[in-house]
Design a protein around this motif. Structure first.
Motif, PDB file in Angstrom:
ATOM      1  N   LEU B 122      10.806   8.099 103.792  1.00  0.00           N
ATOM      2  CA  LEU B 122      11.515   7.787 102.543  1.00  0.00           C
ATOM      3  C   LEU B 122      12.956   7.414 102.908  1.00  0.00           C
ATOM      4  O   LEU B 122      13.565   8.042 103.778  1.00  0.00           O
ATOM      5  N   PHE B 127      17.820   8.700  97.829  1.00  0.00           N
ATOM      6  CA  PHE B 127      17.822  10.086  97.383  1.00  0.00           C
ATOM      7  C   PHE B 127      18.966  10.309  96.413  1.00  0.00           C
ATOM      8  O   PHE B 127      20.077   9.837  96.634  1.00  0.00           O
ATOM      9  N   ARG B 153      14.853  11.292  88.991  1.00  0.00           N
ATOM     10  CA  ARG B 153      13.679  10.436  88.757  1.00  0.00           C
ATOM     11  C   ARG B 153      13.943   9.386  87.680  1.00  0.00           C
ATOM     12  O   ARG B 153      13.432   8.269  87.763  1.00  0.00           O
ATOM     13  N   HIS B 158      14.592   9.746  94.796  1.00  0.00           N
ATOM     14  CA  HIS B 158      13.891  10.899  95.348  1.00  0.00           C
ATOM     15  C   HIS B 158      14.795  12.129  95.267  1.00  0.00           C
ATOM     16  O   HIS B 158      16.013  12.008  95.219  1.00  0.00           O
ATOM     17  N   CYS B 219       4.599  14.198  96.158  1.00  0.00           N
ATOM     18  CA  CYS B 219       5.630  15.010  96.802  1.00  0.00           C
ATOM     19  C   CYS B 219       5.400  14.973  98.314  1.00  0.00           C
ATOM     20  O   CYS B 219       4.362  14.544  98.799  1.00  0.00           O
ATOM     21  N   ALA B 234       2.100  14.707 102.748  1.00  0.00           N
ATOM     22  CA  ALA B 234       2.362  14.012 101.485  1.00  0.00           C
ATOM     23  C   ALA B 234       1.156  14.170 100.573  1.00  0.00           C
ATOM     24  O   ALA B 234       0.013  14.124 101.037  1.00  0.00           O
ATOM     25  N   ILE B 253      10.117  17.325  99.000  1.00  0.00           N
ATOM     26  CA  ILE B 253      10.710  16.158  98.347  1.00  0.00           C
ATOM     27  C   ILE B 253       9.856  15.785  97.144  1.00  0.00           C
ATOM     28  O   ILE B 253       8.628  15.721  97.247  1.00  0.00           O
ATOM     29  N   THR B 255       9.207  12.661  95.004  1.00  0.00           N
ATOM     30  CA  THR B 255       9.519  11.239  95.134  1.00  0.00           C
ATOM     31  C   THR B 255       9.925  10.635  93.792  1.00  0.00           C
ATOM     32  O   THR B 255       9.560  11.125  92.723  1.00  0.00           O
ATOM     33  N   LEU B 258       8.953   4.287  94.567  1.00  0.00           N
ATOM     34  CA  LEU B 258       8.593   4.106  95.973  1.00  0.00           C
ATOM     35  C   LEU B 258       8.491   2.638  96.356  1.00  0.00           C
ATOM     36  O   LEU B 258       7.847   1.844  95.675  1.00  0.00           O
ATOM     37  N   GLU B 262       7.693   2.554 102.070  1.00  0.00           N
ATOM     38  CA  GLU B 262       7.714   4.013 101.966  1.00  0.00           C
ATOM     39  C   GLU B 262       6.299   4.548 101.740  1.00  0.00           C
ATOM     40  O   GLU B 262       5.911   5.576 102.319  1.00  0.00           O
ATOM     41  N   LEU B 266       4.246   7.203 104.000  1.00  0.00           N
ATOM     42  CA  LEU B 266       3.696   8.457 103.466  1.00  0.00           C
ATOM     43  C   LEU B 266       2.209   8.585 103.774  1.00  0.00           C
ATOM     44  O   LEU B 266       1.696   9.690 103.955  1.00  0.00           O
TER      45      LEU B 266
END
Lengths: 288, 288
Positions: B122, B127, B153, B158, B219, B234, B253, B255, B258, B262, B266
């Protein structure tokens, strides 16, 4: 095994002991050379590591990845990245190519600007999305990073701004003529970033928009974080536009909501007049 | 000089070459022992560094800081911190005490969980605010971290969730009787964090609230990032609640939006069934 090894931020000795041991045992060692730089050059690293380094520029990583992966299933190959291998740029593409080719990989982490900025005293917890500020041209002046800073500030968050790096850039003429002649590297300074931001603030003001930041918003300029001669300066956005923090790399933080302890830390990096605009309100502080 | 030295995340060899050199030349070496742990103990570090380490717990750093600073104006003292010295916890208070006492300080950075999480693929750029998830008790079940995850979100970001660590915790009885008897250390697992989050989701659903996350939200669970035996998984939040990633430290994490690259990364860390709920929409992906 393909090793992704972070070099940290300062000089040759910022590599981890583990990373250095791995380098010495690898059959080939690549140095990623397009997303960041250390304060020392390739030659200094080669001398310290006792190994020849193969420069991997963006073209090579994107177009000749197979060359990097060659033999990594039977011997060890290292791919060195300034900062952390998954810091500002992820090398997911190279990871995925390795996995698809049945090559195992391993990451040896290190500091990157994304966590080392904590040295200015702002809590890493309180940073929102990281933004990039690119060099404007006469015809291309994107303002999207301003809106991200606004989004962060609306939630009280600080914003780390990574400043543009132009390495192996071709002039329009050389590009059109297909001549692989490259311009000297350029690194955006805090002053340049602040000037672009001030221009956006002025634009938005003229459009009658409610401003997320002003000339007085407290910012932090950082240069060569982690190196012996690192420089940190806290002050208003206006002050940032005229500060000289010396050689690359530079980064800038636009602060959000400040905790009193953060204010105390920022005072270590400002002149007596710089942060006088701070308004303390009980146990927390907002800066206009 | 007071040196703040990051130890990185794995074992004794994750210190930088520069950090190790400094340790060997210091008159006293403290090990901060309350915000994180390595996969190896104090004894392994002492053996590798060839130095005795003085454990600095929270009480000591907060109440006996002068002891740590003693003599640092005329000789070198090192303060070792797992991860980066300004990672999850800043040591601003100790910095300010040093500066006020006329003692110079220097930071030797290293990887911390805040940048090393990039290893899951990620982008660190994407983030938002980092949150902490604390152990709930029968009477205290704070939900504030949920709202921060929701805020992230809403902007497609993330969220890195740092999970609770209880070191030198006293039972209520021992605390009230003033007995310095401590409970065994506790470290929240990804499964425990996911369970608490699921309970909040259920609460909010019953209150008729529009949900920011559901049982199906993708997640990432991470354990012992940077160590030889690191584990990454994941999957959906529901899956996280029953995963076993082994010993501490764990992080999780949640998410946001995405990017296809990414998603590809994952998939390296999930079973074939886990991420089937991913809805690809052109060049980008949203996960319900």
């Amino acid at each position: 095994m393909l090793y992704f090894i972070g070099l940290g931020l300062g000089d040759a000795k910022d590599i981890t002991v583990k990373g250095l041991e791995v380098i010495k045992g690898c059959s080939r060692v690549y140095l990623e050379a397009y997303t960041s730089i250390l304060t020392v050059g390739k030659e200094a690293l080669e001398e310290y590591y006792g190994r020849e380094l193969l420069l991997a520029d963006r073209d090579m990583v994107e177009q000749e990845a197979d060359e990097i992966l060659k033999g990594a299933d039977v011997s060890d190959v290292a791919f060195l990245v300034v900062g952390d291998p998954f810091g500002a740029t992820t090398h997911s593409d190279l990871v995925l190519r390795a996995v698809n080719a049945g090559i195992q990989y391993r990451v040896i982490h290190n500091a990157s600007i994304l966590n080392a900025v904590g040295c200015c005293g702002l809590q890493l917890y309180s940073f929102g999305e990281t933004v990039s500020i690119v060099f404007w041209t006469d015809n291309w002046k994107p303002e999207s990073f301003y809106d991200k800073i606004k989004g962060n500030r609306d939630m009280g968050m600080h914003t780390l701004c990574l400043l543009d790096i132009k390495v192996k850039e071709q002039s329009m003429e050389n590009l059109m003529r297909g001549r692989k002649i490259y311009e000297p590297p350029r690194f955006m300074t805090v002053a340049q970033a602040a000037e672009q931001l001030l221009e956006i603030v002025q634009n938005r003001r003229e459009q009658g928009e409610e401003l997320a930041i002003t000339e007085e918003t407290v910012c932090v300029g950082l240069a060569r974080v982690g190196a012996d001669d690192q420089a940190i300066q806290a002050g208003s956005l206006r002050e940032m536009a005229s500060c000289d923090l010396g050689g690359p790399l530079h980064s800038m933080i636009i602060t959000g909501h400040l905790h009193p302890l953060e204010v105390d830390m920022l005072r270590l990096f400002s002149g007596p007049e710089s942060l006088k605009g701070l308004k303390m309100t009980g146990s927390s502080t907002y800066i206009s």
